[in-house]
Design an enzyme around this catalytic site. Structure first.
Site, PDB file in Angstrom:
ATOM      1  N   HIS A  87     -10.741  11.300   4.325  1.00 52.03           N
ATOM      2  CA  HIS A  87      -9.627  10.343   4.307  1.00 52.03           C
ATOM      3  C   HIS A  87     -10.353   8.547   4.312  1.00 52.03           C
ATOM      4  CE1 HIS A  87      -6.724  13.127   3.491  1.00 52.03           C
ATOM      5  NE2 HIS A  87      -6.757  13.426   4.836  1.00 52.03           N
ATOM      6  N   HIS A 114     -11.234   2.198  11.799  1.00 53.24           N
ATOM      7  CA  HIS A 114     -11.571   3.026  10.448  1.00 53.24           C
ATOM      8  C   HIS A 114     -11.406   1.901   9.345  1.00 53.24           C
ATOM      9  CE1 HIS A 114      -7.216   3.562  11.246  1.00 53.24           C
ATOM     10  NE2 HIS A 114      -6.999   3.338   9.869  1.00 53.24           N
ATOM     11  N   HIS A 116     -10.243   0.830   5.259  1.00 56.65           N
ATOM     12  CA  HIS A 116      -9.348   0.917   4.189  1.00 56.65           C
ATOM     13  C   HIS A 116      -9.935   0.173   2.906  1.00 56.65           C
ATOM     14  CE1 HIS A 116      -6.321   3.415   5.877  1.00 56.65           C
ATOM     15  NE2 HIS A 116      -6.543   2.655   6.939  1.00 56.65           N
ATOM     16  N   HIS A 141      -9.128  -1.360  10.365  1.00 59.14           N
ATOM     17  CA  HIS A 141      -8.077  -1.331  11.517  1.00 59.14           C
ATOM     18  C   HIS A 141      -8.524  -0.883  12.803  1.00 59.14           C
ATOM     19  CE1 HIS A 141      -4.575  -0.263   8.292  1.00 59.14           C
ATOM     20  NE2 HIS A 141      -5.071  -1.561   8.224  1.00 59.14           N
ATOM     21  N   THR A 220      -0.199   4.314   9.112  1.00 63.21           N
ATOM     22  CA  THR A 220      -0.180   3.993   7.675  1.00 63.21           C
ATOM     23  C   THR A 220      -0.850   5.276   7.040  1.00 63.21           C
ATOM     24  OG1 THR A 220      -2.351   3.242   7.488  1.00 63.21           O
ATOM     25  CG2 THR A 220      -0.768   1.634   7.716  1.00 63.21           C
ATOM     26  N   THR A 221      -0.901   6.374   7.804  1.00 64.36           N
ATOM     27  CA  THR A 221      -1.212   7.892   7.365  1.00 64.36           C
ATOM     28  C   THR A 221      -0.363   8.751   8.363  1.00 64.36           C
ATOM     29  OG1 THR A 221      -2.842   7.991   9.303  1.00 64.36           O
ATOM     30  CG2 THR A 221      -3.532   7.329   7.061  1.00 64.36           C
TER      31      THR A 221
END
Length: 281
Positions: A87, A114, A116, A141, A220-221
């Site tokens: 992801h 992580h 995005h 993030h 957000t996941t």
């Protein structure tokens, strides 16, 4: 691996329970498991305080009482574990970085960070938070948990358990601070691959920030827990096009998969504000 490093790796791995390994199937692009389907399988993903959001600057309220973001860090470079989760690319920590200030009542310990991002530096998508409808190519993030709880797993269940600092990146000059991270990416090109990463994280994390947006939201996941104090830095950092292309050269499939699928466009669309107030300092 030393006992101290093992302790922090174990703490960081708990972060995976927060999102990337949440029970159930979820994804970003396949129709059967994309973000529009998350509320069907993860109840909190359909809540009223979801993240990310579109920050409309004309509607933001100034709050001079918040104070600057302060992040104190270990005084030496450290080895971290970087993993392609399928992801995102995630870095689990082995040294202490503590978030305070910014209106927070407690100190928060950094567990992991992580990325995005989109599919191209010029695609107009990538970041999760958008500003006046504008997305940035990349958003990092930094995920912290409240130190008054024993560990991340305990903190995730508490209303004041989590705080995240989000940093946007735009295409510009080469960012030397990212070079250590980017140099490790070929070793984690496929889902499930991990390696160690030796960098001085003090150079990557902003130490004192006096310009940011703040609001209450969620992960957000999945499971989309609504217990996150969000801090989105108002001034974007930069990275070069070559650096961005290195990030978007990863795969969300395992190395022996019959079809190799790129790890791109791993962002959740922004969610309704539902009457929440966004502050700035």
């Amino acid at each position: 691996m030393t006992v101290k490093m093992l302790r922090f790796v174990c703490i960081g791995m708990l972060y995976l329970v927060l999102g990337c390994n949440a029970t159930g199937t979820w994804c970003y692009e396949e129709e059967e498991c994309d973000p529009s389907t998350w509320p069907e399988h993860f109840e909190s993903c359909g809540g009223n305080s979801q993240s990310p959001i579109n920050i409309v600057t004309s509607q933001v309220q100034v709050n001079p009482n918040l104070g600057p973001i302060q992040i104190s860090s270990s005084s030496f470079p450290s080895s971290f574990v970087i993993t392609n989760t399928g992801h995102t690319v995630e870095v689990v920590l082995s040294s202490q970085h503590v978030l305070s200030g910014a209106g927070l009542e407690d100190d928060y310990l950094l567990a992991a960070f992580h990325l995005h991002f989109g599919s191209s530096p010029f695609a107009g998508v990538g970041s999760e938070h958008v500003i006046n409808g504008q997305a940035y190519p990349l958003e990092i993030h930094f995920v912290f948990y409240n130190t008054k709880y024993d560990n991340l797993s305990d903190a995730r269940e508490q209303p004041d358990g989590l705080a995240v600092v989000g940093v946007h990146f735009e295409i510009g000059y080469e960012n030397y601070v990212l070079n250590g991270l980017i140099s490790a990416l070929p070793e984690v090109a496929h889902k499930g691959q991990s390696t160690t990463l030796a960098i001085d994280l003090r150079e990557m994390i902003p130490r004192s920030v006096v310009s940011y947006y703040k609001y209450q939201g969620s992960l957000t996941t999945p499971p989309c827990s609504e217990n996150v104090s969000w801090h989105v830095i108002r001034t974007p950092a930069q990275l070069s096009q070559a650096q961005y292309e290195a990030i978007t050269s990863l795969y969300r499939t395992e190395s022996d998969a019959d079809e190799q699928i790129g790890l791109v466009n791993n962002f959740r669309p922004f969610q309704p504000l539902n009457g929440r107030t966004v502050y700035k300092y």
